[in-house]
Scaffold this active site. Structure first.
Site, short mmCIF file in Angstrom:
data_model
loop_
_atom_site.label_atom_id
_atom_site.label_comp_id
_atom_site.label_asym_id
_atom_site.label_seq_id
_atom_site.Cartn_x
_atom_site.Cartn_y
_atom_site.Cartn_z
CD GLU A 158 65.73 72.98 6.39
OE1 GLU A 158 65.97 71.91 6.09
OE2 GLU A 158 66.56 73.58 7.02
CG ASP A 159 63.75 69.95 8.63
OD1 ASP A 159 64.16 71.25 8.21
OD2 ASP A 159 64.12 69.41 9.21
CG ASP A 215 62.56 78.09 14.92
OD1 ASP A 215 61.73 79.18 14.81
OD2 ASP A 215 62.96 77.43 15.75
CG PHE A 268 60.74 71.51 19.40
CD1 PHE A 268 61.88 72.14 18.90
CD2 PHE A 268 60.72 69.95 19.35
CE1 PHE A 268 62.80 71.61 18.20
CE2 PHE A 268 61.74 69.29 18.78
CZ PHE A 268 62.80 70.16 18.32
NE ARG A 307 66.37 62.57 12.22
CZ ARG A 307 66.85 64.12 12.08
NH1 ARG A 307 65.82 64.77 11.54
NH2 ARG A 307 67.83 64.24 12.64
P1 IMP Z 1 66.27 77.96 11.70
O1 IMP Z 1 67.52 77.96 11.23
O2 IMP Z 1 66.16 78.70 12.85
O3 IMP Z 1 65.23 78.37 10.91
O4 IMP Z 1 65.71 76.56 11.89
C1 IMP Z 1 65.70 75.71 11.12
C2 IMP Z 1 66.37 74.20 11.52
O5 IMP Z 1 66.13 74.19 12.94
C3 IMP Z 1 65.32 73.27 10.72
O6 IMP Z 1 66.21 72.70 9.44
C4 IMP Z 1 65.31 72.14 11.75
O7 IMP Z 1 66.42 70.97 11.76
C5 IMP Z 1 65.39 72.85 13.21
N1 IMP Z 1 64.25 73.00 13.62
C6 IMP Z 1 63.53 74.17 13.84
N2 IMP Z 1 62.46 73.98 14.36
C7 IMP Z 1 62.28 72.74 14.84
C8 IMP Z 1 61.11 71.95 15.46
O8 IMP Z 1 60.23 72.43 15.77
N3 IMP Z 1 61.40 70.75 15.42
C9 IMP Z 1 62.41 69.86 14.79
N4 IMP Z 1 63.30 70.54 14.56
C10 IMP Z 1 63.38 72.14 14.35
MG MG Z 2 67.14 70.94 9.28
#
Ligand code: IMP
Ligand code: MG
Length: 170
Positions: free
Chosen positions: A95-96, A99, A148, A161
């Site tokens: 996963e990238d 958050d 962000f 990207r």
């Molecule tokens: P989570 O579900 O809140 O943990 O967020 C994870 C997903 O939100 C990641 O797979 C990203 O696609 C997107 N995301 C969260 N933070 C960022 C950021 O700072 N930049 C770009 N995408 C983000």
């Molecule tokens: Mg994602």
């Protein structure tokens, strides 16, 4: 919104990828591994990782979204599911960014119900915010702040990207 600061250079990221690949090579030596890439954000990390693996590995992809613009929507949507049966297989999710933990915890729940032999996570960037949902990340690229970020696969409204580094967008 525009790029205001470089957070991690291309060299730092590549060096870290090589270390993670070597840990994965050691841990999965003699086993079959399916790398499950989470699209779209992880596509660059997956391909850089792939070039440094020397184990028995195959690649599968899922597409999931939780963000619209720079705000989490609070729920995940499977845009594209796996088209293979993962029961009895060793799965490594790539996963990238982590958050709130919503994406990875929801994904783990979905995949565990399909009875894989093992399931671990590699995540390139882990935000140092108070996590709403705890998830065990075995292979962690970098801990970053709560800002962000874009680049190295991560986007803002589909853009940035392609940047080989990680940058803050504000
Ligand atoms: P989570 O579900 O809140 O943990 O967020 C994870 C997903 O939100 C990641 O797979 C990203 O696609 C997107 N995301 C969260 N933070 C960022 C950021 O700072 N930049 C770009 N995408 C983000
Ligand atoms: Mg994602």
């Amino acid at each position: 919104m525009k790029i205001t600061k470089k957070i991690l250079s291309e060299e730092q990221i590549q060096e870290r990828i090589i270390k993670l690949a070597s840990e994965i090579n050691t841990d999965y030596e003699g086993k079959n591994l399916i790398i499950l890439g989470v699209l779209k954000g992880a596509f660059i990390a997956i391909s850089d990782l792939a070039k440094n693996l020397n184990i028995d590995v195959s690649f599968e992809f899922m597409s999931i979204s939780s963000y619209e613009g720079s705000e989490s929507t609070g729920q995940i949507k499977i845009e594209k599911d796996l088209d293979i049966d993962i029961s009895g297989k060793n799965i490594l999710i790539v996963e990238d960014i982590f958050d709130t933990g919503l994406t990875l915890s929801s994904l783990i729940d979905i995949l565990e119900s399909r009875n894989p032999k093992s399931i671990e996570i590699m995540c390139m960037f882990v935000k140092s915010v108070e996590k709403k949902i705890p998830v065990k990340i075995k292979y962690k690229g970098f801990e970053i702040g709560s800002e962000f970020v874009v680049g190295y696969g991560l986007d803002y409204m589909g853009k940035y990207r392609e940047l080989p580094y990680l940058a803050e967008l504000s």
